[in-house]
Write a protein that holds these residues in place. Structure first.
Motif, PDB file in Angstrom:
ATOM      1  N   PRO A 257     -38.663  -9.465  12.714  1.00  0.00           N
ATOM      2  CA  PRO A 257     -39.891  -8.651  12.774  1.00  0.00           C
ATOM      3  C   PRO A 257     -40.046  -7.672  11.617  1.00  0.00           C
ATOM      4  O   PRO A 257     -41.161  -7.408  11.164  1.00  0.00           O
ATOM      5  N   ASP A 258     -38.928  -7.147  11.111  1.00  0.00           N
ATOM      6  CA  ASP A 258     -38.998  -6.170  10.020  1.00  0.00           C
ATOM      7  C   ASP A 258     -39.545  -6.779   8.730  1.00  0.00           C
ATOM      8  O   ASP A 258     -39.892  -6.051   7.795  1.00  0.00           O
ATOM      9  N   ARG A 259     -39.619  -8.123   8.661  1.00  0.00           N
ATOM     10  CA  ARG A 259     -40.028  -8.771   7.416  1.00  0.00           C
ATOM     11  C   ARG A 259     -41.433  -9.376   7.496  1.00  0.00           C
ATOM     12  O   ARG A 259     -41.841 -10.126   6.603  1.00  0.00           O
ATOM     13  N   GLU A 260     -42.179  -9.038   8.544  1.00  0.00           N
ATOM     14  CA  GLU A 260     -43.491  -9.635   8.750  1.00  0.00           C
ATOM     15  C   GLU A 260     -44.445  -9.434   7.570  1.00  0.00           C
ATOM     16  O   GLU A 260     -45.298 -10.267   7.293  1.00  0.00           O
ATOM     17  N   LYS A 261     -44.304  -8.305   6.856  1.00  0.00           N
ATOM     18  CA  LYS A 261     -45.241  -8.006   5.765  1.00  0.00           C
ATOM     19  C   LYS A 261     -45.156  -9.018   4.630  1.00  0.00           C
ATOM     20  O   LYS A 261     -46.112  -9.179   3.871  1.00  0.00           O
ATOM     21  N   GLU A 262     -44.018  -9.687   4.487  1.00  0.00           N
ATOM     22  CA  GLU A 262     -43.806 -10.547   3.323  1.00  0.00           C
ATOM     23  C   GLU A 262     -44.831 -11.684   3.233  1.00  0.00           C
ATOM     24  O   GLU A 262     -45.254 -12.059   2.147  1.00  0.00           O
ATOM     25  N   ILE A 263     -45.220 -12.234   4.361  1.00  0.00           N
ATOM     26  CA  ILE A 263     -46.180 -13.344   4.337  1.00  0.00           C
ATOM     27  C   ILE A 263     -47.554 -12.842   3.880  1.00  0.00           C
ATOM     28  O   ILE A 263     -48.309 -13.561   3.223  1.00  0.00           O
ATOM     29  N   GLN A 264     -47.866 -11.584   4.197  1.00  0.00           N
ATOM     30  CA  GLN A 264     -49.159 -11.023   3.779  1.00  0.00           C
ATOM     31  C   GLN A 264     -49.260 -10.966   2.253  1.00  0.00           C
ATOM     32  O   GLN A 264     -50.357 -11.077   1.692  1.00  0.00           O
ATOM     33  N   ALA A 265     -48.128 -10.825   1.582  1.00  0.00           N
ATOM     34  CA  ALA A 265     -48.121 -10.677   0.127  1.00  0.00           C
ATOM     35  C   ALA A 265     -48.417 -11.989  -0.598  1.00  0.00           C
ATOM     36  O   ALA A 265     -48.659 -11.986  -1.806  1.00  0.00           O
ATOM     37  N   ILE A 266     -48.376 -13.113   0.122  1.00  0.00           N
ATOM     38  CA  ILE A 266     -48.773 -14.391  -0.500  1.00  0.00           C
ATOM     39  C   ILE A 266     -50.015 -14.970   0.174  1.00  0.00           C
ATOM     40  O   ILE A 266     -50.293 -16.158   0.067  1.00  0.00           O
TER      41      ILE A 266
END
Length: 304
Positions: free
Chosen positions: A102-111
């Protein structure tokens, strides 16, 4: 964009390469996700941002040399965006978003700007949060999909177990005509030499029907034997615990006869050259301190 990825070694045309820009402060031990990062946090040897940026630039330069279209994540301030392989993957013409920590959810938004170029009916997301998988555990080999998992009863408490059997079943449901074979991997939060974080930490096809393998990465020896029978023992390059720790199986193929590898992998690189494979050596030992290497930081979109 018309996606196409069917294996690990066909000629690469487009790829997402992570970024180490604005990578954030050194994490606290309790914030780390793997034993190798913890080891370096405790030792005061956790990698510096400028060193990791330089290493990733070297990879980008190799891609440019081979005329590969490279997409980079949009920068999120003070956030680790190196390991693009974890957040999604392409299988055939489908883009499959991972269910990750869950802590890494933002990463997909960046692509998202990359995803916007893909037909919406080719973009998939698992229907429930209890279906877990990451791209490092999923490896394509033409009619096969190899998937690393962990079948221990302590799965839910094991932060280095990233893909469960529900994840395996979900991938199988998307590709019913593929041979989906799961591999039960050894996990350890205490010793990085005993921890196969993902399948690509202990196995990867390379060249023409060759592969790099670490026998001790597999909990079930029948899983290891499956790969020996499929590839032939003479076509396997066995790495030891120390080579696995330094991520020797986590190189990256631009084609069947060109790979990007860490410059310190002398035994492996010599073997690759003996197969008439061009080895583009780059420095990547700082990024390796986070228990990921070249395959982990790349997400292929198009291969011939």
């Amino acid at each position: 964009m018309k996606l196409n990825v069917k294996n690990e070694t066909s000629r690469l045309r487009a790829v997402v390469l992570g970024t180490a820009v604005s990578n954030g402060a050194v994490p606290k031990v309790e914030e780390a996700y793997d034993p190798k990062s913890i080891e370096h946090i405790k030792a005061g040897t956790y990698p510096k941002e400028e060193d990791m940026v330089a290493e990733m630039t070297a990879v980008a330069n190799v891609f440019e040399k081979y005329d590969v279209k490279v997409f980079r994540p949009q920068i999120i301030e003070n956030y680790n965006q190196i390991f693009a392989r974890d957040i999604a993957l392409v299988i055939e013409d489908k883009f499959v978003k991972s269910n990750i920590l869950p802590d890494r959810e933002k990463e997909i938004q960046a692509i998202q700007y990359v995803i916007d170029e893909i037909a919406p009916d080719k973009v998939y997301k698992a229907p429930s949060d209890d279906i877990h998988f990451e791209g490092g555990d999923i490896m394509l080999h033409n009619d096969h999909i190899f998937i690393g998992t962990y079948k221990g009863e302590d799965y839910s408490d094991c932060i280095v177990a990233r893909t469960n059997m529900k994840g395996v079943s979900y991938i199988q449901s998307l590709f019913p005509n593929k041979i989906v074979k799961e591999f039960d991997l050894n996990k350890s939060m205490d010793d990085p030499r005993d921890n196969a974080l993902h399948l690509d930490c202990c196995f990867q096809p390379v060249g023409k029907n060759k592969a790099i393998i670490h026998k001790e990465g597999f909990r079930n020896l029948n899983d290891y034997q499956y790969l020996v029978d499929l590839f032939g023992n003479e076509n396997l390059f066995h790495i030891d615990k120390n080579e696995m720790y330094h991520m020797n199986s986590n190189i990256f193929s631009i084609s069947e006869d060109v790979v990007i590898s860490e410059k310190g992998f002398t035994r492996l690189n010599s073997w690759l050259r003996s197969l008439n494979i061009t080895v583009e050596e780059v420095p990547y030992s700082e990024i390796a301190k986070q228990e990921g290497l070249l395959r982990c930081s790349t997400m292929p979109l198009i291969r011939d």
